[in-house]
Design an enzyme around this catalytic site. Structure first.
Site, mmCIF file in Angstrom:
data_model
loop_
_atom_site.group_PDB
_atom_site.id
_atom_site.type_symbol
_atom_site.label_atom_id
_atom_site.label_comp_id
_atom_site.label_asym_id
_atom_site.label_seq_id
_atom_site.Cartn_x
_atom_site.Cartn_y
_atom_site.Cartn_z
ATOM 1 N N LYS A 172 9.106 -28.683 -41.382
ATOM 2 C CA LYS A 172 9.621 -29.430 -42.713
ATOM 3 C C LYS A 172 9.338 -30.839 -42.281
ATOM 4 O O LYS A 172 8.872 -31.565 -43.220
ATOM 5 C CB LYS A 172 10.942 -29.146 -42.968
ATOM 6 N N ARG A 215 18.791 -31.283 -43.432
ATOM 7 C CA ARG A 215 18.033 -30.286 -43.660
ATOM 8 C C ARG A 215 17.351 -29.624 -42.204
ATOM 9 O O ARG A 215 16.996 -30.334 -41.446
ATOM 10 C CB ARG A 215 16.724 -30.629 -44.586
ATOM 11 N N GLY A 239 14.623 -19.590 -45.798
ATOM 12 C CA GLY A 239 16.224 -19.391 -46.028
ATOM 13 C C GLY A 239 16.785 -18.841 -45.011
ATOM 14 O O GLY A 239 18.192 -18.314 -45.098
ATOM 15 N N MET A 258 17.989 -20.828 -42.200
ATOM 16 C CA MET A 258 18.447 -21.613 -41.541
ATOM 17 C C MET A 258 19.208 -22.680 -42.567
ATOM 18 O O MET A 258 18.886 -22.376 -43.942
ATOM 19 C CB MET A 258 17.979 -22.477 -40.493
ATOM 20 N N ARG A 283 4.097 -27.156 -47.224
ATOM 21 C CA ARG A 283 3.882 -26.320 -46.129
ATOM 22 C C ARG A 283 2.946 -25.247 -46.452
ATOM 23 O O ARG A 283 2.538 -25.007 -47.538
ATOM 24 C CB ARG A 283 5.020 -25.436 -45.394
ATOM 25 N N HIS A 292 8.775 7.065 -32.850
ATOM 26 C CA HIS A 292 8.042 8.610 -33.236
ATOM 27 C C HIS A 292 7.269 8.468 -34.769
ATOM 28 O O HIS A 292 6.232 8.789 -34.836
ATOM 29 C CB HIS A 292 8.919 9.504 -33.232
ATOM 30 N N ARG A 319 -20.365 14.307 -35.716
ATOM 31 C CA ARG A 319 -20.106 15.426 -35.040
ATOM 32 C C ARG A 319 -20.605 16.705 -35.742
ATOM 33 O O ARG A 319 -20.755 16.745 -36.943
ATOM 34 C CB ARG A 319 -18.493 15.684 -35.102
ATOM 35 N N ARG A 330 -24.002 14.153 -31.934
ATOM 36 C CA ARG A 330 -23.407 14.888 -30.798
ATOM 37 C C ARG A 330 -23.464 16.296 -30.925
ATOM 38 O O ARG A 330 -22.916 16.851 -31.979
ATOM 39 C CB ARG A 330 -21.793 14.600 -30.783
ATOM 40 N N GLU A 383 -16.817 9.838 -21.120
ATOM 41 C CA GLU A 383 -15.460 10.355 -21.742
ATOM 42 C C GLU A 383 -14.594 10.965 -20.585
ATOM 43 O O GLU A 383 -13.288 11.574 -20.691
ATOM 44 C CB GLU A 383 -15.300 11.252 -22.958
ATOM 45 N N GLY A 405 -16.492 7.794 -25.303
ATOM 46 C CA GLY A 405 -15.489 8.630 -25.962
ATOM 47 C C GLY A 405 -14.070 8.311 -25.579
ATOM 48 O O GLY A 405 -13.630 8.955 -24.743
ATOM 49 N N THR A 406 -13.360 7.566 -26.145
ATOM 50 C CA THR A 406 -12.212 6.737 -25.601
ATOM 51 C C THR A 406 -11.108 7.568 -25.791
ATOM 52 O O THR A 406 -10.070 7.389 -25.278
ATOM 53 C CB THR A 406 -11.883 5.305 -25.603
ATOM 54 N N ASN A 407 -11.128 8.606 -26.928
ATOM 55 C CA ASN A 407 -10.005 9.464 -26.913
ATOM 56 C C ASN A 407 -9.926 10.370 -25.837
ATOM 57 O O ASN A 407 -8.691 10.438 -25.209
ATOM 58 C CB ASN A 407 -10.255 10.359 -28.284
ATOM 59 N N ASP A 408 -11.047 10.953 -25.556
ATOM 60 C CA ASP A 408 -11.094 12.001 -24.024
ATOM 61 C C ASP A 408 -10.813 11.017 -23.067
ATOM 62 O O ASP A 408 -9.967 11.319 -22.177
ATOM 63 C CB ASP A 408 -12.125 12.470 -24.058
ATOM 64 N N CYS A 422 -17.321 5.332 -29.392
ATOM 65 C CA CYS A 422 -17.036 6.012 -30.756
ATOM 66 C C CYS A 422 -15.560 6.576 -30.912
ATOM 67 O O CYS A 422 -15.347 7.313 -31.704
ATOM 68 C CB CYS A 422 -18.229 7.167 -30.857
ATOM 69 N N TYR A 445 -22.438 -1.946 -29.407
ATOM 70 C CA TYR A 445 -21.689 -1.656 -30.702
ATOM 71 C C TYR A 445 -20.408 -0.817 -30.643
ATOM 72 O O TYR A 445 -20.080 -0.390 -29.469
ATOM 73 C CB TYR A 445 -22.793 -1.001 -31.512
HETATM 74 P P1 ADP Z 1 15.112 -24.537 -47.486
HETATM 75 O O1 ADP Z 1 14.226 -24.580 -46.136
HETATM 76 O O2 ADP Z 1 15.982 -23.368 -47.268
HETATM 77 O O3 ADP Z 1 14.213 -24.518 -48.393
HETATM 78 P P2 ADP Z 1 15.501 -27.440 -47.760
HETATM 79 O O4 ADP Z 1 15.929 -28.113 -46.674
HETATM 80 O O5 ADP Z 1 14.104 -27.439 -48.431
HETATM 81 O O6 ADP Z 1 15.910 -25.872 -47.350
HETATM 82 O O7 ADP Z 1 16.386 -27.748 -48.868
HETATM 83 C C1 ADP Z 1 17.146 -26.867 -50.000
HETATM 84 C C2 ADP Z 1 16.896 -27.141 -51.353
HETATM 85 O O8 ADP Z 1 17.409 -28.602 -51.442
HETATM 86 C C3 ADP Z 1 15.343 -27.554 -51.850
HETATM 87 O O9 ADP Z 1 15.336 -27.052 -53.040
HETATM 88 C C4 ADP Z 1 15.224 -28.844 -51.518
HETATM 89 O O10 ADP Z 1 14.176 -29.283 -52.225
HETATM 90 C C5 ADP Z 1 16.446 -29.341 -51.880
HETATM 91 N N1 ADP Z 1 16.516 -30.881 -51.030
HETATM 92 C C6 ADP Z 1 16.600 -31.168 -49.937
HETATM 93 N N2 ADP Z 1 16.608 -32.481 -49.739
HETATM 94 C C7 ADP Z 1 16.667 -33.107 -50.699
HETATM 95 C C8 ADP Z 1 16.954 -34.170 -50.958
HETATM 96 N N3 ADP Z 1 16.715 -35.306 -50.154
HETATM 97 N N4 ADP Z 1 17.029 -34.793 -52.363
HETATM 98 C C9 ADP Z 1 16.874 -33.905 -53.293
HETATM 99 N N5 ADP Z 1 16.726 -32.382 -53.196
HETATM 100 C C10 ADP Z 1 16.719 -32.134 -52.008
HETATM 101 MG MG MG Z 2 12.708 -25.938 -48.743
HETATM 102 MG MG MG Z 3 -14.694 13.970 -26.561
#
Ligand code: ADP
Ligand code: MG
Ligand code: MG
Length: 885
Positions: free
Chosen positions: A22, A91, A100, A102, A334, A450, A556, A612, A747, A768-771, A834, A854
Site C-alpha cells: 500500500k 492503514r 481484508g 489486516m 496495486r 489422499h 501406445r 511403442r 525406464e 518413461g518416467t512413470n516406470d 513421455c 523434447y
Molecule cells: P484495506 O487494505 O482493507 O483495503 P485500506 O487501508 O485501504 O484497507 O482502507 C480501508 C478503506 O478506507 C478503503 O476504502 C480506503 O480507501 C479508505 N481510506 C483509507 N485511508 C483513507 C483516507 N486517508 N481518507 C479516506 N479514506 C481512506
Molecule cells: Mg484498500
Molecule cells: Mg513403461
C-alpha cells in the site's frame, strides 16, 4: 540509526518489502503527482523490530512525531486541535497483498471535543458524528479487540428505532445516541476509548503491527503460502471525506475488466460514503460506467488516472478513490487480480499497446492459469452463491447431488445420477466412491491429501481442506455459518479456484481464443525444448496437433488390441497352442494394425511419430483370474459340462500359466517380444507397410520404432536385428524406401546407467518416467497412490508425489546420467520424455535443464508444456542476469 519513517515523497524508489504494497503504491502515485492525500509510512522493519522485542523500536516515536508535524503543516490542521482537528487514517499494508486480512482505522484524531470542531469546520454535524462512531467501532475492533458486530448491533437498534434504512439518513442527535451506545460497549468490556489523539495514534500503530499475527492473517498466509516473517508497514495519511454529502463519494476500480480483460475501467462507487461502505454491502453501489453520466468530470479524471497508472506500472491496477466535495483523490493502487482468461487477454493486449514485450507477456501468464483455461470452469461472469472456499486440489468444475458415503456414490452413479462426494477426508477405502463421483469435496487435508492425489490422478475435480464447512455424517448434511446443505442438494465445485457453489452453476467449456494462441506462439519463439503429445488414436493426434504438438512422443499400441473387434483375435493369439495357430491370429490382426498406423501417420504428416511396441503383460488381455475361477467353479457345482466348460477350463489354465506374482516386474516390455518375436514382427510389418503406402501416396511420414523397458544393450540389439530384417522385407515387398529410426525407452535404472552401451544400438531415448519412478523408488504406483503416499506426504517424508512431480534428486539424477552417457556414445542421440511428468511445469523445467530435446504429454497438457518450456528459458535468462551483476 535506522530510519523507520518516510513521507510518501521520501519513500519514492524504495521497495515493496520495506514500504509494504500500500505504501509503495501511495509513494509511486505521489511521485507521479497524482492527487494523493499526504501522509507517511512506518516501514515493515519497524514492525519486525517490534515483534522481536515487544517494544516500539527506539527513536520511532520521535520520527513519527517529526513527520506528524510535517503532515500538520501540509494540511494546515493539528492533531487534537479542538477547532481545526487533523484526522488521519492508520492503514496496514504488507508487501504481499492480503485483502481484508489486516486492519485499518479511519478518522483517527476525533474525540468528544474535536468532533465538535469537525462539525463546525464542515457545518455538518451529522457527518462529524458519523465519522466519530466509525472511529469508535474501527478502533474498538482493530485495537481493543471488541468484535465489530457488537457495534453494528447497537447501530442497527438505533436505525430501527428511527425507522431508517441507511446510515446517511440518521440525524446528529441519533448519532449522539449511537456514540453513547458505543461507549457503553467499551465499558461492558472493561475498556474505554482513549480521548487523547496521541494515545489513539500509538495504540493504532501497535494494533496494526499486531494484526500481522492475527489468527485470520496467519491462516491466510498459510493457505496462500506467504512467508510469515515479512511484517506489515503502517501508513498514516490525512483523511479525505467521501461522506460529506451528495457531492462526495468513494469507489473501487480496476483499470481493465478483471473477469474478461476488456480494456474498460471497471468497478463500483457510492456517493456520500466512506471507505468500506462500497464493499460492505449495506447500500448497493453503482457500476463505474454510470459515473460517466452522473459525474462526467470525475469519470474523466478516473479514466485519465487509470491510463497513467497502467503506463507507469505496465500492468492492470486495482484502485481506491474518494471524492471530497467534488475533488478527486487517489487512495490506493496495486496490481489487479484477474481470471486466467483476463490474464491472457491483458498480456496480449499490452504487447499490442507497446506497454510490455512478448517475453514479459509470456512471463506473466502462469502455467496454472493455462491449466485453468484447459478445464471446464465455473463461468467467471456468472452470479453464483459461493458458500465456501477450499484448496484448489484438482482442477475442473463438477456439479452433482451431495452424497456422504462412497457406497451411496457408487449406487447413485450406477443409476445414472451425478453426485459430488463430500467427506471430512478420504481414505483408500473410499476409492470406489471417488471413482463414481463427478468430483470430491473434503473439509480437511491439503493439496497432498489422499483425496487430492487420487482425484488428480483421475483428472477429476477436487476441492480439499475446505475448513469453512462442517461435515455431519449422522445428520447427512454439511454446513457453513450461513447455510446448511443436505444430502441430495445440488452443489458445484471448481477445483481450479477452490470455490463451492450452492446449486447448479453455469460452466464454461475450455477454449482456445485467438489471444491464447498468440501467447502460445510467443512461448514457442522463446522455448528451446520441443513439445510432443502422447496419442494413440487419429482423433487424439488431431487434437494434439491443434494444440501445438510437434509430433507424437508416445503412441501406445496396447489400446489398439483392446477394441471389441480385436480383443477376441488377440485372445486367440495368446491362447494359441502352436506357433502356426499364433501366426494365424496375428495375420488377422495385421490389417487392423496397419490401418491404425495409416490413420495416425496421415494425421501427423511431416511430424515424427514414436510408436511403442506392445508393453503390458499378456494376461491383461485375458479375463480376470478370480472372476474366471468363480465362473468355472459355479459351472462345475451346477454339474454343467460339455464344450463351454471345457473352453472355460482351458482359458483358466492359460490365465493361470500367465499369472505372475509381480506383473509390474514380470514378462512385459521388450521381454515379451523376445519370447514371442512374432508379436513384434507383426507390429513392425504394420508400421512399415503403412508408411510405405502413405509414402507412395506422397504423404511424408517419420515413424520411430520404440522398444519398452530395456535394461541391457543385448535386449535391444536382439530385438533390433530381428526387426530390421522384417522392415527390409516389407520395404522390398512394397518397393518403397522409408526412413525410420529405432530407439528405446529408458525406464529402469539399469537402462539409465548402461546408457552408453544402449546408445550403441538406439538412435533415440525416451524417458518413461512413470516406470522409472516406480523402479527407482521401488514403489508400485497403484499401491503407493492408493495406500501410503498420502501418509508419506502428511508426515513430510516426501514433499511431493513423485508420480506427479519429477523427483529431481533420484529419478532426475538417473536421467542426467543417461543423457550424459548416451550422448557420449552418440552425440546426435535424440532424447525425450513421455511419462506424465512431460506436462507438469516443474518437471518440464527439469527436462529443460537436463537438455532433453523434447517433452511429450497428453494432448490437453501440450499448451501447458509449451508455456512451461518458455518459462524455463526465461528463468534461466533471469538467473544469468543476476550472475553477471
Ligand atoms: P484495506 O487494505 O482493507 O483495503 P485500506 O487501508 O485501504 O484497507 O482502507 C480501508 C478503506 O478506507 C478503503 O476504502 C480506503 O480507501 C479508505 N481510506 C483509507 N485511508 C483513507 C483516507 N486517508 N481518507 C479516506 N479514506 C481512506
Ligand atoms: Mg484498500
Ligand atoms: Mg513403461
Amino acid at each position: 540509526m535506522a530510519m523507520y519513517v518516510f513521507t510518501f515523497q521520501e519513500a519514492a524508489g524504495k521497495g515493496k518489502e520495506l514500504l509494504g504494497g500500500k505504501g509503495y503504491g501511495l509513494a509511486e502515485m505521489t511521485g507521479l503527482r497524482l492527487p494523493v492525500p499526504p501522509g507517511f509510512i512506518i516501514t515493515t522493519e519497524a514492525c519486525l523490530d517490534y515483534m522481536r522485542t515487544g517494544e516500539l523500536p527506539p527513536g520511532l516515536k520521535e520520527e513519527v512525531l517529526h513527520h506528524l508535524g510535517w503532515l500538520e503543516a501540509e494540511v494546515g490542521r493539528k492533531l487534537g486541535d479542538p477547532d481545526k482537528p487533523l484526522l488521519v487514517s492508520v492503514r496496514s499494508g504488507a508487501a504481499v497483498s492480503m485483502p481484508g486480512m489486516m486492519d485499518t482505522v479511519l478518522n483517527l484524531g476525533l474525540n468528544d471535543r474535536t468532533v465538535l470542531g469537525l462539525a463546525n469546520m464542515t457545518s455538518n454535524e451529522a457527518f462529524a458524528k458519523n465519522c466519530y462512531r466509525r472511529l469508535l467501532s474501527m478502533f474498538g475492533d482493530t485495537v481493543v479487540g471488541i468484535h465489530r458486530s457488537l457495534f453494528e448491533k447497537e447501530l442497527q437498534v438505533v436505525k430501527e428505532r428511527q425507522g431508517v434504512a441507511y446510515d446517511t439518513e440518521l440525524s446528529a442527535a441519533a448519532w449522539d445516541t449511537v456514540v453513547g451506545k458505543f461507549a457503553e460497549v467499551y465499558e461492558a468490556h472493561g475498556k474505554s476509548f482513549p480521548q487523547d489523539p496521541y494515545d489513539q495514534l500509538w495504540e493504532a500503530i501497535l494494533g496494526v503491527f499486531r494484526s500481522w499475527n492475527s489468527d485470520r492473517a496467519v491462516k491466510y498466509r498459510d493457505v496462500n503460502r506467504i512467508p510469515h516473517d515479512m511484517g506489515t508497514a503502517v501508513n498514516v495519511q490525512a483523511m479525505v471525506f467521501g461522506n460529506m454529502g451528495g457531492n462526495s463519494g468513494t469507489g473501487v476500480a480496476f483499470t481493465r475488466d478483471p473477469a474478461t480483460g476488456e480494456k474498460v475501467v471497471y468497478g463500483e462507487y457510492l456517493f456520500n460514503a466512506q471507505g468500506e461502505d462500497v464493499v460492505a454491502g449495506i447500500r448497493t453501489p453503482k457500476p463505474i460506467s454510470q459515473l460517466a453520466q452522473e459525474a462526467p468530470g470525475i469519470y474523466r479524471e478516473l479514466a485519465k488516472t487509470s491510463e497513467r497508472l497502467e503506463h507507469h506500472f505496465r500492468d492492470v491496477q486495482d484502485l481506491e478513490f474518494t471524492i471530497e466535495d467534488g475533488k478527486f483523490y487517489m487512495l490506493q493502487t496495486r496490481a489487479g487480480q484477474r481470471t486466467a482468461a483476463a490474464a491472457v487477454k491483458i498480456a496480449v493486449d499490452m504487447v499490442g499497446e507497446g506497454l510490455i514485450d512478448k517475453e514479459e507477456a509470456v512471463r506473466r501468464v502462469t502455467a496454472e492459469q493455462v491449466e485453468r483455461l484447459l478445464h471446464r470452469q465455473i463461468d467467471p461472469k456468472a452470479e453464483v452463491q459461493v458458500i465456501a472456499k477450499g484448496l484448489n486440489a484438482s482442477p475442473g468444475a463438477a456439479m452433482g447431488a451431495v452424497v456422504f458415503e462412497p457406497d451411496e456414490a457408487e449406487e447413485a452413479a450406477a443409476s445414472g445420477e451425478k453426485v459430488i462426494l463430500v467427506r471430512t477426508e478420504t481414505t483408500p477405502d473410499d476409492i470406489h466412491g471417488i471413482v463414481a463421483a463427478q468430483g470430491v469435496l473434503t473439509s480437511r487435508g491439503g493439496r497432498t491429501s489422499h483425496a487430492a492425489i487420487v482425484t488428480r490422478g483421475m483428472g477429476k475435480p477436487c476441492v480439499a481442506g475446505c475448513e469453512a464447512i462442517q461435515v455431519d455424517y449422522e445428520k447427512r448434511l454439511f454446513s457453513t455459518p450461513e447455510v446448511v446443505v443436505r444430502e441430495g442438494d445440488v452443489i458445484t465445485i471448481d477445483g481450479a479456484s477452490g470455490k463451492v457453489v450452492l446449486g447448479e452453476a453455469p460452466l464454461v467449456e475450455p477454449q482456445m481464443t485467438a489471444d491464447f494462441k498468440t501467447l502460445l506462439a510467443w512461448a514457442d519463439e522463446i522455448r528451446s525444448l520441443g513439445v510432443r503429445a502422447n496419442a494413440d488414436t487419429p482423433g487424439d493426434s488431431r487434437t494434439a496437433r491443434e494444440l501445438g504438438a510437434e509430433g507424437i512422443g508416445l503412441c501406445r499400441t496396447e489400446h489398439m488390441f483392446m477394441a471389441p473387434d480385436r480383443l477376441p483375435l488377440m485372445q486367440k493369439m495368446i491362447m494359441a497352442a502352436t506357433k502356426e495357430e499364433r501366426l494365424g491370429a496375428l495375420d488377422r490382426l495385421l490389417p487392423f494394425q496397419k490401418q491404425d498406423f495409416v490413420d495416425i501417420l496421415r494425421e501427423m504428416e511431416g511430424l515424427p511419430v514414436t510408436i511403442r511396441l506392445l508393453d503390458p503383460p499378456l494376461h491383461e488381455f485375458l479375463p480376470n483370474l478370480e472372476e474366471l475361477l468363480v465362473e468355472v467353479t459355479e459351472m462345475r457345482t451346477k454339474g454343467e459340462d460339455g464344450e463351454e466348460l471345457a473352453g472355460k477350463e482351458e482359458l483358466l489354465r492359460r490365465v493361470r500359466a500367465l499369472h505372475e506374482a509381480n506383473p509390474m516386474l514380470g514378462l512385459r516390455g521388450c521381454r515379451l517380444g523376445l519370447l514371442y518375436p512374432e508379436i513384434n514382427e507383426m507390429q513392425v510389418r504394420a508400421i512399415i507397410s503403412a508408411s510405405c503406402s502413405l509414402k507412395s501416396e506422397g504423404v511424408e511420414v517419420l515413424p520411430e520404432i520404440m522398444i519398452p523397458l530395456v535394461g541391457h544393450k543385448n535386449e535391444l540389439a536382439a530385438v533390433r536385428e530381428q526387426l530390421e530384417a522384417v522392415a527390409k522385407e516389407e520395404m522390398n515387398l512394397a518397393g518403397v524406401e522409408v526412413q525410420y529410426s529405432f530407439g528405446t525407452m529408458i525406464e529402469v535404472p539399469r537402462g539409465a546407467l548402461a546408457a552408453d552401451e544402449i546408445a550403441e544400438v538406439a538412435e533415440f531415448f525416451s524417458f518413461g518416467t512413470n516406470d522409472l519412478t516406480q523402479t527407482t523408488f521401488g514403489f508400485s504406483r497403484d499401491d503407493a497412490e492408493g495406500k501410503f503416499l498420502a501418509r508419506y506426504l502428511e508426515l513430510g517424508i516426501l514433499d511431493a508425489n513423485p508420480f506427479e512431480i519429477l523427483d529431481r534428486k533420484g529419478v532426475g539424477e538417473l536421467m542426467r546420467i543417461a543423457v550424459e552417457r548416451g550422448r557420449t556414445t552418440r552425440p546426435d542421440l535424440k532424447i525425450g520424455i513421455c511419462g506424465e511428468h512431460g506436462g507438469e511445469p516443474r518437471s518440464v523445467r527439469v527436462c529443460h535443464q537436463l537438455d532433453l530435446d523434447y517433452v511429450s504429454c497428453s494432448p490437453f497438457r501440450v499448451p501447458i508444456a509449451r508455456l512451461a518450456a518458455a518459462h524455463a528459458v526465461l528463468e534461466e535468462k533471469g538467473r544469468l542476469v543476476e550472475e553477471i551483476r
